[in-house]
Design a protein around this motif. Structure first.
Motif, mmCIF file in Angstrom:
data_model
loop_
_atom_site.group_PDB
_atom_site.id
_atom_site.type_symbol
_atom_site.label_atom_id
_atom_site.label_comp_id
_atom_site.label_asym_id
_atom_site.label_seq_id
_atom_site.Cartn_x
_atom_site.Cartn_y
_atom_site.Cartn_z
ATOM 1 N N PRO A 53 -10.262 19.968 -7.605
ATOM 2 C CA PRO A 53 -11.526 19.217 -7.489
ATOM 3 C C PRO A 53 -11.525 18.345 -6.245
ATOM 4 O O PRO A 53 -10.492 18.181 -5.595
ATOM 5 C CB PRO A 53 -11.523 18.364 -8.758
ATOM 6 N N PRO A 54 -12.663 17.745 -5.897
ATOM 7 C CA PRO A 54 -12.701 16.824 -4.764
ATOM 8 C C PRO A 54 -11.768 15.637 -5.008
ATOM 9 O O PRO A 54 -11.505 15.256 -6.151
ATOM 10 C CB PRO A 54 -14.159 16.373 -4.713
ATOM 11 N N TYR A 55 -11.276 15.070 -3.919
ATOM 12 C CA TYR A 55 -10.454 13.862 -4.028
ATOM 13 C C TYR A 55 -11.355 12.657 -3.813
ATOM 14 O O TYR A 55 -12.017 12.533 -2.776
ATOM 15 C CB TYR A 55 -9.344 13.877 -2.984
ATOM 16 N N LEU A 56 -11.391 11.788 -4.784
ATOM 17 C CA LEU A 56 -12.265 10.618 -4.732
ATOM 18 C C LEU A 56 -11.455 9.424 -4.242
ATOM 19 O O LEU A 56 -10.730 8.796 -5.012
ATOM 20 C CB LEU A 56 -12.876 10.347 -6.110
ATOM 21 N N SER A 57 -11.572 9.126 -2.963
ATOM 22 C CA SER A 57 -10.834 8.025 -2.369
ATOM 23 C C SER A 57 -11.658 6.740 -2.426
ATOM 24 O O SER A 57 -12.883 6.758 -2.306
ATOM 25 C CB SER A 57 -10.492 8.340 -0.912
ATOM 26 N N LYS A 58 -10.969 5.619 -2.608
ATOM 27 C CA LYS A 58 -11.628 4.314 -2.579
ATOM 28 C C LYS A 58 -11.790 3.810 -1.156
ATOM 29 O O LYS A 58 -12.397 2.755 -0.936
ATOM 30 C CB LYS A 58 -10.821 3.309 -3.403
ATOM 31 N N ASN A 59 -11.252 4.535 -0.203
ATOM 32 C CA ASN A 59 -11.328 4.144 1.205
ATOM 33 C C ASN A 59 -12.684 4.568 1.772
ATOM 34 O O ASN A 59 -12.992 5.761 1.851
ATOM 35 C CB ASN A 59 -10.186 4.812 1.989
ATOM 36 N N GLY A 60 -13.490 3.600 2.151
ATOM 37 C CA GLY A 60 -14.825 3.903 2.662
ATOM 38 C C GLY A 60 -14.946 3.853 4.167
ATOM 39 O O GLY A 60 -16.055 3.725 4.703
ATOM 40 N N SER A 61 -13.820 3.990 4.877
ATOM 41 C CA SER A 61 -13.835 3.893 6.344
ATOM 42 C C SER A 61 -14.727 4.959 6.961
ATOM 43 O O SER A 61 -14.787 6.105 6.494
ATOM 44 C CB SER A 61 -12.417 4.036 6.895
#
Length: 499
Positions: A392-400
């Motif tokens: 599945p997609p990787y949901l990162s908390k990094n919004g850079s």
């Protein structure tokens, strides 16, 4: 993001104790030919005596090969002369449409036309062997641009549904917008992939007359999601399941292939050249598609890493634009040529992935750690392409933003990474201590190949070249940090025109 994501942790292959080790099982005769009708397959009785005669130059006893027209799903043949006409003017057409294409913000469409790649071309029934058809993975779906796909009739996709639409990252600042503009103008289109697949299909059919059990795979940037419009094609000829001695057996096989290309296929193939490298290859140019190709024998790690990288490319929507701009930047600054002692494109991709894995809030995980069964180095080759369907997609908390990530990439390798003591490892998702083996000694850059553990940056063996590479990272970081304008380190207009 992908269908079948609910089967996470249950890869589409049996446990290892139930897997069959025989890669060349008999093909059930009720499987329909995937690309070419049975009537178009010529049963050339090509024996290994013929192959020996081919190598020795005695061509009198070898049966003639009659070029056959390709027939796609719509039943219309593509003749060689027609294909040549269709391919002419492609670059001019792409330049004319560049302004329109850049405005688009999606690289998948529910109505996209997809290319079924790496499908086996069946032999006549009495000589068929089991090469399970490379099913159309959702990861193969390409963004449909009608103006560009007209040059080759698209192949039908009936094996997998289209993936869910995936949007490109939002670009609010100038630098991020420039990265997206470059990506959308230069990324490989379905038209480019179709041309390479057409060549692969024809060559596989011809090579199978010498090596009936062989299979030809399209690998590298053409399939891993990081290709550009100007990317060459990479082909892997798999002769048998067991490893091949690259110094002796592979060179012998490639000499047969080179002889075939320069004699019977000379009307299709030009400048076939055998390169005796650590992994020997035959370099050639396909006259129909006008694409340069490199063909190796049994370098199966290239098949495995193609689908590993393709999974990384599509689980996070910032990965592909960032990789493409780094590759273009490295090429512009003359540090993207392993044959001249600098970085290969593969090493550059791994360097970007490693950077995204090592951020305080990672943008990418280690797929090999999180999904070891899906990326098992011992997995049978005909199953490798299925693994990405389960991730599945990787949901990162990094919004850079893309711009911030690009600046951070240059800063990381200019000031933070310890070149003398550390090795880049995508497999571990971190920088690890250098091994003590001879392969790693006296090497200025160490990038671990995720499957076989070799150094993909071994070509950088001169301190002068290493210093140039480090200098480019440092200068680009300083310039972008100050101006935040991609044109300061990479002229956009010129780069797009060359793509």
């Amino acid at each position: 993001m992908f269908p079948n994501s609910s089967s996470l942790g249950r890869p589409p292959f049996p446990p290892k104790h139930r897997q069959q080790s025989n890669f060349f099982n008999k093909l059930p005769l009720n499987i329909p030919p995937p690309l070419i009708s049975h009537q178009q397959i010529i049963d050339a009785q090509f024996t290994f005596q013929d192959a020996a005669a081919l190598l020795s130059g005695n061509l009198a006893t070898i049966p003639a090969v009659t070029p056959q027209p390709m027939t796609y799903g719509n039943g219309s043949p593509v003749r060689m002369s027609d294909a040549l006409t269709l391919f002419r003017g492609r670059k001019r057409l792409s330049e004319r449409r560049a302004a329109h294409d850049v405005k688009r913000q999606r690289f998948h469409s529910r109505h996209s036309e997809t290319t079924v790649v790496n499908q086996a071309v069946p032999l006549p029934e009495e000589r068929r062997y089991f090469f399970p058809r490379s099913r159309q993975s959702p990861l193969f779906a390409a963004y449909y641009i009608p103006d560009l796909t007209g040059c080759v009739p698209p192949l039908p996709d009936t094996l997998f549904p289209d993936p869910i639409e995936t949007t490109l990252p939002v670009a609010k600042d100038k630098l991020s917008q420039q990265v997206l503009e470059l990506f959308q103008a230069c990324r490989q289109q379905i038209c480019d992939l179709n041309r390479k697949e057409l060549c692969r299909t024809e060559l596989q059919r011809e090579i199978q007359r010498i090596f009936p059990q062989s299979r030809l795979f399209l690998v590298g940037s053409s399939l891993n999601g990081f290709g550009t419009r100007s990317s060459d094609g990479d082909l892997c000829l798999v002769i048998k399941e067991e490893p091949v001695n690259q110094k002796t057996e592979a060179r012998h096989i490639l000499s047969l292939v080179q002889k075939l290309f320069s004699t019977k296929l000379s009307s299709y193939i030009e400048r076939p050249q055998l390169i005796r490298a650590k992994v020997p290859i035959v370099k050639f140019r396909d006259k129909v598609s006008c694409v340069e190709f490199d063909l190796n024998v049994n370098n199966v790690v290239g098949i495995r890493n193609t689908f590993l990288l393709r999974t990384y490319a599509y689980i996070e929507n910032r990965v592909r634009p960032l990789v493409l701009v780094v590759k273009k930047w490295a090429s512009f600054h003359d540090i993207n040529d392993a044959s001249r002692g600098t970085l290969s494109s593969y090493s550059l991709v791994l360097m970007v992935l490693h950077y995204l894995q090592t951020l305080p809030e990672p943008i990418l995980p280690s797929l090999q750690k999180n999904y070891p069964e899906s990326f098992d180095p011992a997995m049978q080759l005909h199953l490798v392409h299925q693994a990405p369907c389960t991730i599945p997609p990787y949901l990162s908390k990094n919004g850079s933003s893309l711009g911030d990530l690009l600046i951070g990439f240059f800063k990381y390798y200019a000031t933070e990474f310890d070149w003398s003591h550390q090795m880049i490892s995508v497999r571990e998702a971190k920088a690890i201590p250098r091994p003590d083996g001879i392969e790693w000694r006296n090497k200025f850059i160490c990038v671990e190949e995720p499957f076989d553990g070799t150094n993909t940056a071994r070509a950088v063996h001169e301190k002068q070249k290493f210093d140039i590479i480090k200098s480019e990272f440092l200068k680009s970081w300083q310039v972008l940090q100050d101006k935040k304008d991609l044109n300061r380190i990479l002229p956009l207009r010129t780069t797009i025109q060359k793509s």
